[in-house]
Design an enzyme around this catalytic site. Structure first.
Site, PDB file in Angstrom:
ATOM      1  N   CYS A 814       0.316   0.223  -0.939  1.00  0.00           N
ATOM      2  CA  CYS A 814       0.981   0.904  -1.713  1.00  0.00           C
ATOM      3  C   CYS A 814       1.636   2.168  -0.696  1.00  0.00           C
ATOM      4  O   CYS A 814       2.774   1.575  -0.024  1.00  0.00           O
ATOM      5  CB  CYS A 814       0.082   1.695  -2.843  1.00  0.00           C
ATOM      6  SG  CYS A 814       1.079   2.602  -4.168  1.00  0.00           S
ATOM      7  N   HIS A 937      -2.969  -2.926  -5.583  1.00  0.00           N
ATOM      8  CA  HIS A 937      -4.299  -2.145  -5.169  1.00  0.00           C
ATOM      9  C   HIS A 937      -5.706  -3.140  -5.466  1.00  0.00           C
ATOM     10  O   HIS A 937      -6.534  -2.580  -6.409  1.00  0.00           O
ATOM     11  CB  HIS A 937      -4.397  -0.800  -6.159  1.00  0.00           C
ATOM     12  CG  HIS A 937      -3.543   0.266  -5.977  1.00  0.00           C
ATOM     13  ND1 HIS A 937      -3.831   1.018  -4.704  1.00  0.00           N
ATOM     14  CD2 HIS A 937      -2.220   0.459  -6.551  1.00  0.00           C
ATOM     15  CE1 HIS A 937      -2.522   1.774  -4.517  1.00  0.00           C
ATOM     16  NE2 HIS A 937      -1.926   1.530  -5.630  1.00  0.00           N
ATOM     17  N   GLU A 939      -8.165  -2.885  -3.426  1.00  0.00           N
ATOM     18  CA  GLU A 939      -9.518  -1.802  -3.285  1.00  0.00           C
ATOM     19  C   GLU A 939      -9.765  -1.073  -4.491  1.00  0.00           C
ATOM     20  O   GLU A 939     -10.890  -0.532  -4.353  1.00  0.00           O
ATOM     21  CB  GLU A 939      -8.828  -0.870  -2.010  1.00  0.00           C
ATOM     22  CG  GLU A 939      -7.954   0.172  -2.502  1.00  0.00           C
ATOM     23  CD  GLU A 939      -6.589   0.070  -2.866  1.00  0.00           C
ATOM     24  OE1 GLU A 939      -5.828   1.162  -3.288  1.00  0.00           O
ATOM     25  OE2 GLU A 939      -6.249  -1.069  -3.029  1.00  0.00           O
TER      26      GLU A 939
END
Length: 972
Positions: A814, A937, A939
């Site tokens: 990002c 994302h 994570e």
């Protein structure tokens, strides 16, 4: 975290066309977006339209949450404007609700006494000439103040400064027993003139302050303006003088401004010294300033309203259905939900979007307490504001009732575990409203909540819910009803145990049960049905028995624990019909509904009595109905899901409604589509609305080509990875958690650490840069962060050496992806990386979408090629822009991820591709695979419980955890 939602005054009443319906804005009064106020006779003659507020206001609210790094997980949307009892009632003054849940160590929960000589500090941004009179202005009807003072009261937000201040506070409490903060107070109404005296008074001390030590952005401010301005993103706190060095180091590391503005004294007075004018503009006893004021006495009188019974004769049920589905309070809230980041922090287990088609109909939001276990917190909202114009006390009871029927979707141990936040809004002083407010407070706080065993430990109020303005020589006014917005919070032992409106399609033969607390009553006053026909009615729904609500909650929880409930959705705005429709939309299923014999179909389907619809196995239905009856409630077996994609409702032998589920869904989404057409890029917005026509859309459909496997590393070593961040980055914790689980030792490395020489990238095997808004992205996505490296010789050399050293790896996600793409001149084999610019939708996009892992050299994605996995996205500038066709062609062999539609094909269509990147490109690797950049994302969803939707058979780790396991295996 919480959701921010705005209320505006709009109206809709256009009769839908035959078949598919549209949305009309002819009666929304759109003179222009945020036109400047003009004055006539000393008062405003033009105000912002309700439509403009709903188009622009939520963007500002969501943007602050996004940049600060707190997830927007739930909310509500109420529009109302109607003539009632000879006056116009509604919301020309919007309500903006912000709140949330968090946790704190008990050791840091209480303020300590402040010793004499303690330093008094302002932390955060400088003072500015804003918010002057804000506290007073907020207690006045909009338009009643002078225009200059109204504008002086307007606030401006700076999420990045607040994030920096929060990081300093976090750094202090993370020191445990060495936390330097003795007492902490936020700066709100009254600015420092209120916050600093309250700080020292609460600590049992006095204070002496240097007015010129207070940081100010505007040098020309008068002493009273420096002392009283309400500039936000500031805190005041007390520390011991010996801790100043430690505190300064924390603040400087975060680049957060602070100033020592005074010292604690023993005389119980507040003294403000002004060295510039050599005087003391303030010197007074704190007990005089903050002591209890005289008790206010208000003589209030009930005001009888002239209410007319509903006139519903001749209304066709089909016409009512389409009108109600398009009412903003009922309709699809996608335009509000997707602009808010719902995954930042990585601790969100249940957000607004449910099911494989991601439809925003969740009853409850759930967060996790940590990255290891399943304990968490649930929160839900309830409100019934138009009902207050019929019965204010009933509207308060119904708000509490709705909050509880919403939060009941979560697995909560006891009703008493629920705590409420009560946000009160009222037009104080308006005839009859003070008495109505008293009735509502008494009904909720002194009668209902004690009967339920629930407390209200926190809340807020605004007593100025009235707007006045001039139209030529004519004064006009709109007055809001008493408005109680209730947020319920409760701990949950297992965040995975949550019911949604998504109907089970693989549980054999099932039945739908309607559990109602309203008995056989179907009171339609103030309902969505009444509103779409411009009526109010004289009798509205009520919570007639607290014991029935308690019994309902206990029964739902018991059935949930026994795994008897397959789906759940409470009855709210729009009544039973909307509850059933939303379950159909979320499930892309048809329904066969049979109303109880002898009932009024219109009243039964659209009354908003408290209750819920649950899906159960057919063999369980009889026993569950018996248990409902034993609890003193009523349960109707009203039908079942069907695969024919039609919603068919019968009453006795008569078919009262038989509509295509697609047509109903398109009508429900017409309002959000119309608003997005005005606000966003209309071309891509249309693609989302068209997607509803694809009846063969299978939804999110994961396909993995690998078996999830943790690395077997015999040494037990934990290689060091730097979790790199810059000011404004807010995604570092979840990124660190993913690497930690994979077997790395994750270190928090701020850019200021590298600049000061406290850290060097030479100390690390790997580097990962996460999401956020570095430098507020004012120079473009990640560009400020990249330039801070490229234009600093020390940093440039450190990064160049790291990238050149064999055996190192880096991951940019990002904002980190945007930053690394701008460092291509330092990163070997990255010349093909694109630049990232504004999404094609022209809006921040937070979605759960499908990604395909493509064949590339990326060490993170080795062995995952060909897999299609849902992933969280949250960004405003993710469009991959290539310099030219040759660069785009060169990138093809290094594309590591691309967006695919629900059929598995690479796509540029919105919203399956939320940013519109060419060929769906959203992740790339360097030529040797050591460095990978991606916009989504993974994570934030490395655990299955973090995903808004996932297949039931998935275990603890989601497939995305393999990325981090691969990195650990690569290091060896």
């Amino acid at each position: 975290g919480g959701e921010i939602r705005d209320e505006g005054a709009t109206g809709t009443g256009a009769k839908p066309k035959a078949g598919l319906t549209g949305f009309t804005v002819s009666n929304l009064r759109v003179p222009g977006l945020f036109q400047p106020w003009e004055t006539a006779y000393g008062k405003p003659s033009r105000i912002a339209s309700a439509l403009s507020i709903m188009l622009e206001g939520p963007i500002g609210g969501a943007a602050f949450n996004n940049e600060f790094g707190r997830p927007n997980l739930l909310g509500y949307f109420r529009t109302f404007e109607q003539e009632v009892g000879g006056e116009v009632r509604g919301y020309h003054k919007p309500i903006m609700l912000a709140g949330g849940v968090g946790n704190i160590s008990a050791g840091h929960a209480h303020k300590h006494p402040i010793p004499v000589g303690a330093l008094l500090i302002q932390l955060g941004g400088p003072g500015m000439l804003i918010g002057m009179g804000g506290g007073a202005a907020s207690s006045m009807a909009t338009g009643a103040n002078t225009a200059d003072l109204d504008f002086d009261s307007v606030q401006r937000g700076n999420a990045e400064i607040q994030r920096r201040a929060q990081e300093v506070i976090d750094g202090c409490w993370q020191l445990g027993a060495d936390n330097p903060i003795l007492s902490l107070h936020d700066v709100g109404a009254g600015g420092l003139s209120n916050a600093l005296p309250e700080l020292v008074h609460g600590g049992g001390a006095g204070g002496r302050f240097d007015l010129r030590a207070i940081p100010s952005e505007e040098s020309g401010m008068a002493p009273r303006e420096i002392w009283c301005n309400e500039a936000q993103e500031r805190y005041v706190l007390a520390i011991r003088a010996k801790d100043l060095g430690r505190f300064r180091a924390l603040a400087e590391r975060e680049r957060c401004p602070f100033a020592v503005v005074g010292q604690a004294t023993a005389n119980g007075r507040v003294a403000v010294i002004d060295p510039h004018f050599r005087n003391e503009p303030v010197d007074m006893d704190l007990d005089v300033l903050l002591g209890k004021p005289p008790r206010m006495t208000r003589n209030v009188v009930h005001h009888a309203r002239r209410l007319q019974p509903l006139a519903l004769a001749g209304i066709e049920l089909r016409d009512a259905a389409y009108r109600v589905l398009q009412l903003p309070a009922v309709s699809d809230k996608t335009f509000l939900v997707t602009i808010g980041d719902r995954t930042v922090g990585g601790l969100c287990a249940r957000d607004s979007m449910v099911g494989p088609w991601q439809v925003p109909v969740a009853d409850v939001a759930i967060t996790l307490m940590d990255f290891e276990g399943y304990a968490g917190e649930a929160m839900a909202i309830g409100e019934r504001t138009p009902l207050a114009l019929i019965d204010a006390a009933a509207s308060g009871r119904m708000a509490v009732g709705e909050a509880i029927t919403n939060i009941a979707a979560a697995g909560i141990v006891h009703l008493a575990d629920i705590k409420l936040s009560a946000n009160w809004m009222a037009p104080a002083g308006h005839p009859g409203e003070d008495a109505a407010l008293y009735d509502t407070v008494r009904a909720v706080a002194m009668e209902l909540c004690p009967a339920l065993g629930i407390s209200i430990p926190v809340g807020k109020d605004s007593m100025s819910m009235r707007t006045t303005w001039w139209d030529g020589a004519v004064e006009k006014a709109v007055t809001a009803p008493i408005s109680l917005i209730v947020t319920a919070f409760a701990p949950v032992p297992d965040a995975r145990r949550v019911l949604t409106p998504v109907l089970a399609r693989d549980a054999g033969t099932t039945a739908l049960l309607w559990i109602t607390l309203g008995g056989m009553q179907h009171r339609l006053g103030a309902s969505a049905l009444a509103q779409v026909y411009a009526q109010m009615g004289a009798v509205g729904p009520d919570l007639d028995s607290p014991q029935h609500l308690r019994a309902f909650f206990d029964l739902v929880q018991a059935l949930h624990r026994e795994d008897r409930l397959l789906a759940y959705h409470d009855v709210s705005d729009g009544g039973l019909f909307v509850t059933l429709s939303e379950m159909a939309f979320a499930s892309r299923a048809g329904l066969e509904i049979m109303l109880p014999a002898g009932v009024d179909s219109l009243a039964t389907l659209f009354a908003e009595e408290l209750g819920a619809v649950v899906q159960v196995r057919e063999e369980d239905a009889g026993q569950i109905r018996s248990r409902v009856l034993a609890a003193g409630l009523i349960a109707h077996a009203i039908g079942a899901p069907r695969r024919n994609d039609r919603v068919r409702i019968t009453s006795g032998n008569e078919v009262v409604l038989d509509e295509s589920r697609v047509d109903l869904h398109r009508a429900w989404s017409a309002t959000t589509h119309a608003l997005q057409q005005l606000r966003d890029n209309p071309e891509v917005v249309g693609q989302e609305h068209e997607r509803l026509l694809d009846t063969g859309d299978p939804g999110l459909g994961p396909h993995t080509t690998f078996a999830l496997a943790a690395p077997h590393v015999a040494t037990g070593a934990r290689p060091k990875v730097a979790i790199l961040r810059e000011q404004g980055v807010n995604g570092q914790v979840e990124l660190a958690a993913a690497f930690d689980r994979a077997g790395f030792a994750a270190f928090d490395v701020h850019m200021s650490d590298l600049i000061a020489g406290r850290r060097s990238l030479a100390q690390f095997h790997g580097m990962a840069a996460g999401g956020g808004f570095s430098y507020g992205d004012v120079l473009g996505a990640g560009e400020g962060w990249a330039k801070s490296i490229l234009f600093n010789a020390r940093l440039r050399d450190d990064f160049a050496a790291f990238f050149a050293r064999s055996g190192t790896f880096a991951l940019g996600i990002c904002n980190g992806c945007q930053m690394m793409s701008n460092l291509h001149e330092l990163i070997p084999g990255s010349a093909h990386w694109p630049h990232f610019v504004r999404n094609r939708s022209e809006q921040f996009e937070a979605r759960l979408v499908m990604l395909e892992v493509t064949r590339s050299p990326s060490l993170f994605l080795k062995g995952m090629e060909g897999s299609r996995i849902p992933v969280a996205t949250a960004h405003g500038e993710g469009y991959a822009e290539f310099r030219d066709q040759s660069q785009r062609a060169a990138a093809q062999n290094y594309v590591s991820m691309r967006y695919v539609d629900h059929h598995g094909a690479p796509t540029e269509r919105y919203p399956c591709n939320p940013n519109g990147s060419p060929d769906g490109i959203t992740g790339l690797s360097s030529e040797d695979g050591r460095f990978t950049i991606l916009m989504p994302h993974p994570e934030r969803v490395f655990r299955t419980v973090q995903m808004s939707w996932h297949p039931r058979e998935w275990k603890e780790d989601s497939p995305w955890m393999q990325m981090f396991y691969n990195a650990r295996r690569w290091v060896g």
